[in-house]
Write a protein that holds these residues in place. Sequence first.
Motif, PDB file in Angstrom:
ATOM      1  N   ALA A  77       0.837  -1.203   0.000  1.00  0.00           N
ATOM      2  CA  ALA A  77       0.000   0.000   0.000  1.00  0.00           C
ATOM      3  C   ALA A  77       0.873   1.255   0.000  1.00  0.00           C
ATOM      4  O   ALA A  77       0.525   2.256  -0.631  1.00  0.00           O
ATOM      5  N   TYR A  78       1.989   1.184   0.695  1.00  0.00           N
ATOM      6  CA  TYR A  78       2.908   2.333   0.699  1.00  0.00           C
ATOM      7  C   TYR A  78       3.422   2.616  -0.719  1.00  0.00           C
ATOM      8  O   TYR A  78       3.451   3.757  -1.173  1.00  0.00           O
TER       9      TYR A  78
ATOM     10  N   THR B 173       1.933   1.916  -3.412  1.00  0.00           N
ATOM     11  CA  THR B 173       0.813   2.456  -4.191  1.00  0.00           C
ATOM     12  C   THR B 173       0.750   3.965  -4.007  1.00  0.00           C
ATOM     13  O   THR B 173       0.614   4.726  -4.967  1.00  0.00           O
ATOM     14  N   ARG B 174       0.870   4.390  -2.751  1.00  0.00           N
ATOM     15  CA  ARG B 174       0.803   5.839  -2.491  1.00  0.00           C
ATOM     16  C   ARG B 174       1.954   6.561  -3.177  1.00  0.00           C
ATOM     17  O   ARG B 174       1.777   7.642  -3.732  1.00  0.00           O
TER      18      ARG B 174
ATOM     19  N   ILE C  73       3.554   5.643  -5.858  1.00  0.00           N
ATOM     20  CA  ILE C  73       3.349   5.639  -7.307  1.00  0.00           C
ATOM     21  C   ILE C  73       2.254   6.629  -7.693  1.00  0.00           C
ATOM     22  O   ILE C  73       2.356   7.335  -8.691  1.00  0.00           O
ATOM     23  N   GLU C  74       1.202   6.700  -6.874  1.00  0.00           N
ATOM     24  CA  GLU C  74       0.135   7.654  -7.184  1.00  0.00           C
ATOM     25  C   GLU C  74       0.624   9.091  -7.087  1.00  0.00           C
ATOM     26  O   GLU C  74       0.155   9.963  -7.805  1.00  0.00           O
TER      27      GLU C  74
END
Lengths: 324, 338, 550
Positions: free
Chosen positions: B183-184, B186-187, B189-190
């Motif tokens: 999830a980290y 993901t953040r 990359i977003e």
Amino acid sequence: MSTELLTALHVSYIQNLGNSTDDLMYHLTAHLRLNAIYWGLTALCIMGHPDALDKEDVIRFVESCWDEKAGGFGAHPAHDAHIHPTLSAIQILITYDALDRLDVPRVVKFILSLQQPSGVFAGDSFGEIDTRFSYIAVNALSLLGCLDQLDKDKTVEYIKQCRNFDGGFGSTIGAESHAGQVTVCVAALAILDRLDEVDTETLAWWLAERQLPNGGLNGRPEKLEDVCYSYWVLSALSILDKVAWIDSEKLTSFILSAQDTEKGGIADRPGDMVDVFHTQFGIAGLSILGYPGLVELDPVYCMPAPIIEAKGLRKGRFRTTCND
Amino acid sequence: MHGVQRVRQSAEAVAAKKLREQSKIREYLALTDEVLAKKAAEDWSREALGLTTRLLQINPEFYTVWNYRRNILLRGVFPESSPAEINDFLTDDLSMTTLALKMHPKVYWIWSHRRWCLENVPDGPGTDAEGDINGWRKINWERELFVVDKMLNADSRNFHAWSYRRYVLARMPDARSETAELAYTTRKIEANFSNFSAWHQRSKLLTSLWGSGKLEYSKSKEEEFELVRNAMYTDPNDQSAWIYHRWLMGAGADKEVLEREIAVIQELLDEQSDSKWCMESLVHYKRLLLQKHSSMIDVGKVTNDCRRLLRELRGIDPARQRRYEDIGACSIADHTMF
Amino acid sequence: MNDEEDATFDIIVLGTGLTESIAAAALSKAGFNVAHLDRNEYYGSGEASLSFDEFIKWQDKPQPFIRGASRSGDSIEQARAYSISLSPSLIPSTGPLIDALVASGVSRYGGFRLIERVCVYEASGIVKPVPGSKEDIFKDKDISLLDKRRLMRFLMFTAGDFEDKKELEGHADSPFPEFLKTVFSLNEEMTDAITYALAYCLSPTDPTLPALHRLRRYLRSAGRYGASPFLVGHYGSSGEIAQGFCRTAAVSGAVYILGRSVNEETISSDHQHVIQLNNFYGRLTASLVIHGSSSATLHAAVVPPPQALSAPFSASSPNYPVARGVAIIDRPLSLGVPATQFVEGEEAADAPPPPVLDTAVVVFPPGSLPNGGSSTAPATALVVGEGTMSCPKGKWISTPTSTPPTPRARPPAPDPRTLYQPGALPDARAVLQPYLDAVLALASPSHDADATQPPTPLFSTFYVQTPHSYVSGAPSTDDEPGAREHLAPVPLPPVFPLPDAGDAAAVHAESLFWEAVRVLMSARGGGEGEEIKSMWPPMESREEEEEDFS
């Protein structure tokens, strides 16, 4: 901006490095002194001025960096022994054909003592590990003719585990591919005759994509260009015989554009402050690119090719062959 | 020097700067001599410790002084300290190096000193039977993750910080789950999908999560294709996404996925006809088709597609034209030609 | 200065609107002796930031360009904790106003806050975040892959040097939405978002070229102080900023007299202006008078704002009335945008709780409100919370604004000096109430029992602001020595694309500054004194220049 290599300026820039004692930065970089001498001397040799420094002075300085307790070299007198300045000391002594001034068995013992159970090398007794140190150990032992004392399989095993899907290598297991780490791993494997562990097509693709539209090379995807990667990327491409996969002309102009046209030296990119590290790697890059008038650089050892040749350590180039 | 601009200064300005520097140099060299003399005399006192603090604040790259500092702690300070005091010393060193990192985020020695500190946190505050023997360790390691988050907020590509992050995650006493770390990424990359460091971290995490069965392979992989497709379409010039896509495709064993992704990329190329990465990837994936699934495809057509794309690539990406020529010169399907 | 004594200045500036305040600060810093006067007790003129009670008083006094005010009440708790802006606007993070703030050092006095969210209201009654950056587009789940590519291509085109690109050929004057649809194949929804929520067009017929220039300025603002291209100032933004420039002028020696109006202006035998104020005994003398917009009734040489297409103010800016509203609410907006798109595993436990939204803009494209909203004009609602220091904790000020079509909405040859003929003035409440209701419906549910009900505003008011009527003199030329001594900046129109008012004032102030310098230097006979090379002298210390915004 200049379109040709300002050899005379760079020679005098390197010669004057030792006279900058009224510059605070000179003292703040004492921990890199021996490395800096190796970079400067190699650049001078590549430019055809191997005698531009006082040989005996330099050798005496190298000797003064010896750490008797540890059996290796620090970067400066009274600094602790570390594997990196130890390699620089060996490279300088070999360049000056003065290996007789070195206690080879003790140095070999020091280097071998730094190998970890996993196969990777530490930099010193406090144990920071990195594939850079594996390369340094392999390089140093090879230059000293003592590669037979190394547990090669274990060394290769660790490097193998640092290989990523993009063909590149990282500093430790799990780390992102980085052009500098790619070079040290590929060169170490070349010295150990284990280039079969490299996925050449994938890695050469990844390396070729380091070239940016301005001709410069970056060290990782979507990063800025930097002259030092001219060496890191190029030496790896050269070992893989794929230098033609990038635009040499544009890279040459990029390196030349980073020269300080007044005082000599090369910077990381045009307009920045120069230093001996980027000067050496800029000139090393130009040599690999076949820039006229430069002595050939051995991409595996990052030393003048004639010296490596004389020691019988030159690695044969691969040939591209089609199976059909 | 990395990223330091060259400024043209007048001779007077240079001379004035040198003059100002002289007292600084004298002070620095005097401190250096004092510290190295104490080191040579094996002085493990707290006074010497204080001197190393001063010197390292001026020059955090002075590796010999870091070594000396650790030896002072190990030989002089720790033997006469309680575990709680040792923990305090190490916590202080961690705080001191946090400040140093803000100024010098890419100095190996600072990162390396932090590792040493963490690895030397003593048992406590409790014992096995009473309290938590890992209490101090938990606090210190937990804080490291916070520090490394800050460092990656400041520079999301700092490879020292990413390496250190992996080190902390692998060794912290209260392990963080790999899904939380996913999830980290993901953040990260977003926030910026050019951040290949985050994609790389993701590839390692997913390999592990798929291997252990903690994430269902096929569903999770489809989600990854979806994620990276969004990046490819948003900015087809961004290498990060294409390199990650190549990882997802692997050796191209699944013909259906290979063909599907070829179609997705072809559609993007139809919309963005000058996209080098579309063409480059199409060549790669079509070659995988030829290598792995030649009996089930129209070999002649796919080979011709590749040759046509390679011709176009030579025109739009002249810097790498030799690579395209080399691929085209050999049998397109042959992966082992090099 | 003592109000008994006469005093002599180089310049007297009347009115403390943003344009006059920036010019006064620059003139004072350039070494001119400035007296800066305002008939009001507060700084900022038509751009002032007023406390709640001041705002009520302002509304109760006849104001030259304000019509048809209605409001829900006269009081509110913690009235002094509010700073209500008479000119709600956004500040692009790069541009003339920010440049002036930094170069003058005024940014050191002021605080700023990033706009956290810009959303576009869709006819279906839902709000969507406006994808204004690569990251936004990448994350957006509602946009198809192909549309992502098209939108990105358009944004890259706009951020680059589009002037000579083939895409623009023959389309410079086309209506902007049409250009987006035909040239970039963008769908209806994205066309609306770009036209009204990224480019802040004021009507569906806005021409393409100025819209592109505007959008490019905004796109280039993103990333300087954060993801959002826009800032809003503390304490009501525009008025506080005007006051900041006045403070800088005072530091350089300018004299300030507030709350006094001009009683009489005469010309002395040596061609000096002599001004006598009401309730002020001393006479003020100066060789040049600048008549700010609120007092521009004298015959004066006009200083027009720059007309370049790339300027924040351009010939295409319309000059028609604007309906304004102010509402105070006690619940934050919930413009629910998920924190991360690709929810997986322990995401929920790991992610920080959603912060309370402090600053936001909701954009209503024409026709997005089926019941009551305009089908031809867009509306915007800026919402600011306690983070902007403009209201107490737990309160938000929402300022819906729209430019309803009127008989003279688009004069055939737009001229900022065109007199607006009051005729069929719109009913501000009728125009804006539907938008305010829509905004209120977006408020977070309260914890009370009637959680499903939208909140009732604690206070609301609506009014119409009309363009300035203006009697112009001849433009200043060297042949008319008398005209040199009076300068008046042409008043800016009341309505702008939301992020342009401050930038327009800053560029206008620059024209005014140079015109004043020219007149003053020629009055001195040239040659005398140092030549002025830049509007703002270099700052002594460059520190903190970049650190002031958060």
